[in-house]
Design a protein around this motif. Structure first.
Motif, short mmCIF file in Angstrom:
data_model
loop_
_atom_site.label_atom_id
_atom_site.label_comp_id
_atom_site.label_asym_id
_atom_site.label_seq_id
_atom_site.Cartn_x
_atom_site.Cartn_y
_atom_site.Cartn_z
N GLN A 7 -3.95 10.37 0.82
CA GLN A 7 -3.71 8.93 0.73
C GLN A 7 -2.35 8.56 1.31
O GLN A 7 -2.23 7.58 2.05
CB GLN A 7 -3.82 8.47 -0.72
N LEU A 8 -1.34 9.34 0.96
CA LEU A 8 0.00 9.06 1.47
C LEU A 8 0.06 9.23 2.98
O LEU A 8 0.60 8.37 3.68
CB LEU A 8 1.03 9.97 0.81
N ASN B 194 2.63 6.72 -6.92
CA ASN B 194 1.67 7.69 -7.45
C ASN B 194 2.12 9.13 -7.21
O ASN B 194 1.99 9.99 -8.08
CB ASN B 194 0.30 7.46 -6.83
N ASP C 24 0.84 -1.21 0.00
CA ASP C 24 0.00 0.00 0.00
C ASP C 24 0.87 1.25 0.00
O ASP C 24 0.60 2.21 -0.74
CB ASP C 24 -0.92 0.00 1.22
N THR D 167 -1.73 6.38 4.79
CA THR D 167 -0.98 5.13 4.65
C THR D 167 0.29 5.18 5.48
O THR D 167 0.71 4.16 6.04
CB THR D 167 -0.65 4.87 3.17
N LEU E 128 -3.81 12.72 -3.38
CA LEU E 128 -2.59 11.92 -3.22
C LEU E 128 -1.92 12.19 -1.87
O LEU E 128 -1.40 11.27 -1.24
CB LEU E 128 -1.61 12.22 -4.35
N THR F 125 2.64 1.74 -3.39
CA THR F 125 1.73 2.27 -4.40
C THR F 125 1.52 3.77 -4.22
O THR F 125 1.54 4.54 -5.19
CB THR F 125 0.37 1.55 -4.33
N CYS F 126 1.31 4.19 -2.98
CA CYS F 126 1.13 5.62 -2.70
C CYS F 126 2.36 6.43 -3.11
O CYS F 126 2.24 7.52 -3.69
CB CYS F 126 0.86 5.83 -1.21
#
Length: 268
Positions: free
Chosen positions: A250-251, A163, A156, A254, A247, A159-160
């Motif tokens: 999300q980062l 991106n 996870d 996470t 983004l 992926t962050c």
């Protein structure tokens, strides 16, 4: 990583080691997370009598006394617990008390208590201006022992980072790209803690390599703060601004999960 979070992590790691071994360790005040602290004490809200209102009572004058206090009361282990306050918590991450709440869960055979730190700044104390108190904010609660799968959390976070590297390459400067790439590469580094500022953040030997990689990657990706930080960017196009906010959120979320996962999955 903020100083508040770093100290909470260190308290959890070194506290767990003490609860398991009972050995006095060279932790306070030598650990780097205390370098700017005038004192670090621990308090509970108690009544002197039935009719009195609750007041803060110091139960331990420093972290080592607190570890002893916990062990003598049959505490089994410590765990981090992160409580998200807002979806856009990353915007307040650079502020004292912002970006969500980090608790230390003290786990007993039948219940848990939750402690949270309060930091006060005294400008008259030039070298060590911070006065830190850990408050027992919740007691006699069901045991949470928040856990996440390490391998999935690594994926996870990877992926962050991928991106946001793409976004940073297109919309920002090479410096931001370099920071995020370094965080991503740390997920595969055989010695991830080698260049980290808080060299004594945890007892490294108590954690598997994946845990250390996850913790250090999340720490190096912690770009959320005040002026001059990732939070300080803005974009003219609404679409670009919306992508940046999405983004970033999300980062940040996470990262918080990654730190929690890395510390709570130890070998103790």
């Amino acid at each position: 990583m903020t100083g508040i979070l770093a100290q909470t992590i260190a308290m959890t790691s070194f506290g767990n080691d003490y609860l398991k071994t009972g050995k006095s360790i060279s932790f306070y005040p030598k650990n780097s997370t205390f370098q700017h602290c005038n004192f670090v004490d621990f308090r509970e809200l108690k009544k002197k009598n039935f009719f009195a209102s609750k007041k803060e009572i110091v139960v331990s004058k420093n972290p080592m006394e607190w570890f002893e206090h916990l062990k003598s009361n049959n505490c089994k282990k410590l765990r981090l617990y992160y409580q998200k306050v807002k979806e856009d918590g990353h915007k307040m991450a650079g502020m004292v008390g912002g970006g969500g709440h980090w608790y230390i869960e003290t786990i007993y055979p039948t219940h848990s208590d939750f402690w949270i730190s309060r930091w006060n700044h005294d400008k008259n104390l030039a070298e060590k201006p911070w006065q830190v108190t850990y408050i027992k904010a919740m007691e006699n609660r069901p045991i949470l022992n928040q856990q996440f799968d390490v391998s999935q959390t690594i994926e996870d976070l990877k992926t962050c980072l991928e991106n946001i590297i793409d976004f940073a390459h297109q919309e920002t400067t090479e410096n931001w790209v370099k920071i995020f790439k370094n965080a991503k590469e740390t997920l595969e580094n055989e010695n991830p803690e080698s260049d980290f500022y808080h060299y004594d953040l945890i007892i490294w030997n108590n954690y598997d390599l994946e845990n250390k990689q996850l913790l250090m990657s999340a720490s190096k990706a912690f770009v959320f703060g005040g002026m001059g930080s990732w939070n300080d960017l803005s974009f003219e196009k609404k679409e670009t601004e919306d992508t940046y906010t999405k983004l970033s959120s999300q980062l940040y979320n996470t990262m918080m999960k990654s730190i929690n996962c890395a510390i709570n999955k130890d070998n103790l």
